[in-house]
Write an enzyme that holds these catalytic residues in place. Structure first.
Site, PDB file in Angstrom:
ATOM      1  N   SER A 113       0.828  -1.210   0.000  1.00  0.00           N
ATOM      2  CA  SER A 113       0.000   0.000   0.000  1.00  0.00           C
ATOM      3  C   SER A 113       0.856   1.251   0.000  1.00  0.00           C
ATOM      4  O   SER A 113       0.360   2.319  -0.345  1.00  0.00           O
ATOM      5  CB  SER A 113      -0.966   0.008   1.179  1.00  0.00           C
ATOM      6  N   HIS A 134      -3.356  -3.645  -5.816  1.00  0.00           N
ATOM      7  CA  HIS A 134      -3.653  -3.078  -4.497  1.00  0.00           C
ATOM      8  C   HIS A 134      -5.127  -3.303  -4.160  1.00  0.00           C
ATOM      9  O   HIS A 134      -6.010  -2.634  -4.698  1.00  0.00           O
ATOM     10  CB  HIS A 134      -3.296  -1.584  -4.474  1.00  0.00           C
ATOM     11  N   GLU A 146      -6.607  -1.356  -7.358  1.00  0.00           N
ATOM     12  CA  GLU A 146      -5.717  -0.472  -8.120  1.00  0.00           C
ATOM     13  C   GLU A 146      -4.658  -1.366  -8.772  1.00  0.00           C
ATOM     14  O   GLU A 146      -3.931  -2.075  -8.065  1.00  0.00           O
ATOM     15  CB  GLU A 146      -5.047   0.550  -7.200  1.00  0.00           C
ATOM     16  N   ASN A 184      -4.848   6.435  -1.631  1.00  0.00           N
ATOM     17  CA  ASN A 184      -4.165   6.923  -0.436  1.00  0.00           C
ATOM     18  C   ASN A 184      -3.534   8.291  -0.638  1.00  0.00           C
ATOM     19  O   ASN A 184      -3.194   8.971   0.323  1.00  0.00           O
ATOM     20  CB  ASN A 184      -3.109   5.908   0.035  1.00  0.00           C
TER      21      ASN A 184
END
Ligand SMILES: NC(=O)c1ccc[n+]([C@@H]2O[C@H](COP(=O)([O-])OP(=O)(O)OC[C@H]3O[C@@H](n4cnc5c(N)ncnc54)[C@H](O)[C@@H]3O)[C@@H](O)[C@H]2O)c1
Length: 490
Positions: A113, A134, A146, A184
């Site tokens: 991540s 991800h 992702e 993120n």
């Protein structure tokens, strides 16, 4: 169908193994910890049975386990997905062992991540076979994956990985390897700007949460979400993205958050964070402005503001007679009492000086037709009361906040939208993939590129430009992507 080898049988590994089994793959789950493996197999069995008892036994027959990759037998050209601890050296050694064991036809996917997919791949003998996959927690429930392109990823490997994720019922957002990928990175502003607003004492955490939930349709406000994620975990992710972008001020970590992390106020898991979860405590509620629902007399809409007109229609049940504007953004004139305007980032004090009349500023919301809470600020108490009463007639609760550039929601949303545009401008992901990622990966009510278009990219620019003028802080400078969109829309 490629066999799948999931390395790491923790939270993420067992979720990934479950969805691969449910989609019909043969799966080998690897973990050096015997207890982890046993628990993972039990949990996967329970979850598959709960979901579909008729297929669970067959799926479980396709599941094998191993303590080491070197022990895995009879597997050709697998998709290997590593979900081991978040350490570069461990991930590199796991993927190196995998390519050595299974050969160059293997796809090597990392569920990292926060690490660079490019850097992980660079440590592996066949970097072109490495791609990021991800997943989001909990894997079976979250629809987004992702798919991350490293600098050396082979495009066929990227596309096949995406096809497999889609066959597992996931939606894919492609992204180039860069700090925080899409979700993120873009989501940092949801926390970071909320923390800023509380640090400068413009508003309380519980008021921000109410404004984002009831006012804008977010499932959770930023502070309750930080308490759920873990205040210290959120702080660590922020540091990773900030340093990954060479200490870009937009991502600067919060002193308040660092202090809370240091104090062990980590949120739900420690029973104290921004809220108190100990037994016998109750959550403080934000105090709305006292208001009796009523329409002010002598109101006139000056110029054009679609959102202000919508709020009036909600309150009165009909349109308001309008006057030609003076070329500036639309506003509502309440007889001699003063002017009501939606924020464009200027303070109420500045607006009152510019216009020579008392002013109340109303925060922006994603959908004025459904919003139930909004922040207001102003220069005159009678006008504040009248505005709160008008909003109450529309079914909207008003919360008084300090005279802050861009108020609360407009500023948080503008910062998120700016980051989204920057991500697109830099070629990290397309606008469609950014919006898809934010809606599916964070449950945002709509994608930030879409909401910037709804507000008008020029309004988003104005909010940030005025915040920049006021604070002289480079975190508020707008990216070129947003500016180009603003120029195109005006
Ligand atoms: N938890 C999340 O919400 C989340 C979300 C997205 C991505 N991730 C990423 O997924 C990865 C795993 O996270 P997690 O939360 O499942 O961690 P976890 O601690 O629950 O599980 C990690 C597992 O890896 C095993 N392991 C450690 N070294 C190993 C090795 N050399 N070979 C095989 N197994 C090994 C451990 O025994 C453990 O079972 C991390 O990179 C994390 O950043 C986590």
């Amino acid at each position: 169908m490629r066999p799948v080898c999931v390395v790491g049988a923790g939270t993420m590994g067992r979720g990934i193994a479950q969805v691969a089994l449910a989609a019909g793959h043969r799966v080998v789950l690897c973990d050096p910890e015997a207890e982890q493996l046993t628990n993972a197999v039990d949990e996967i069995g329970r979850r598959l049975t709960r979901k579909d008892p008729s297929t669970a036994a067959g799926a479980l027959q396709r599941l094998a386990t191993a303590h080491r990759i070197e022990q895995v037998a009879d597997v050709a050209n697998p998709l290997v997905i590593e979900a081991v601890v978040e350490r570069l050296d461990v991930k590199v050694s796991v993927l190196t062992a995998a390519i050595q064991r299974f050969g160059a036809g293997t796809i090597l996917a990392t569920n990292t991540s926060s690490l660079s997919v490019t850097e992980i791949a660079a440590g592996v003998p066949n970097p072109e076979r490495v791609v990021g996959m991800h997943f989001f927690n909990p894997v079976p429930a979250m629809r987004l994956v992702e798919v991350v392109r490293g600098r050396q990823s082979d495009e066929d490997v990227v596309q096949e990985t995406a096809e497999i994720a889609r066959a597992w019922g996931k939606e894919v957002a492609f992204v180039r390897s860069s700090p925080g990928f899409i979700v993120n990175r873009v989501a940092r502003a949801y926390y970071g700007e909320a923390l800023r607003l509380v640090e400068e004492r413009s508003v309380s955490p519980e008021c921000v949460d109410e404004l984002m939930r009831a006012g804008n349709g977010f499932r959770m406000g930023p502070f309750e979400l930080m308490d759920l994620i873990g205040v210290e975990v959120n702080d660590t992710v922020t540091h990773a993205v900030w340093s990954g972008f060479n200490f870009e001020p937009r991502f600067a970590p919060s002193v308040l958050q660092a202090e809370m992390a240091a104090a062990g106020l980590h949120g739900r898991k420690t029973c104290r964070g921004f809220y108190d979860y100990r037994e016998g405590t109750s959550r403080a509620l934000p105090q709305p402005v006292d208001a009796v629902p009523c329409l002010p007399t002598g109101a006139v809409l000056v110029g054009h503001d679609r959102d202000l007109a919508t709020l009036w229609r909600r309150a009165a049940g009909h349109d308001l007679p309008g006057e030609e504007g003076d070329g500036r953004a639309g506003l509502l004139r309440l007889g001699d009492l003063g002017l009501i305007k939606l924020t464009d980032g200027r303070t109420a004090h500045d607006e009152a000086q510019r216009r020579g009349a008392p002013v109340v500023l109303v925060d922006r919301c994603l959908d004025p037709a459904t919003s139930r809470a909004v922040a207001i600020t102003g220069t005159d108490h009678r006008l504040i009361g009248a505005t709160a009463s008008l909003l109450a007639a529309a079914g909207v609760t008003a919360y008084l906040v300090a005279d802050t550039p861009g108020l609360i929601a407009a500023r948080i949303l503008a910062m998120i939208a700016n980051e989204a545009w920057e991500t697109v401008q830099q070629g990290t992901a397309t606008a469609e993939d950014v919006d898809r990622a934010m809606v599916l990966g964070t449950n945002y009510p709509c994608g930030p590129i879409e909401w910037a278009r709804r507000f008008g990219a020029s309004t988003v620019c104005a909010v940030l430009d005025h915040a920049h003028d006021e604070y002289r802080d480079p975190r508020y400078r707008t990216g070129r992507g947003l500016r180009v969109a603003a120029a195109a829309s005006s």
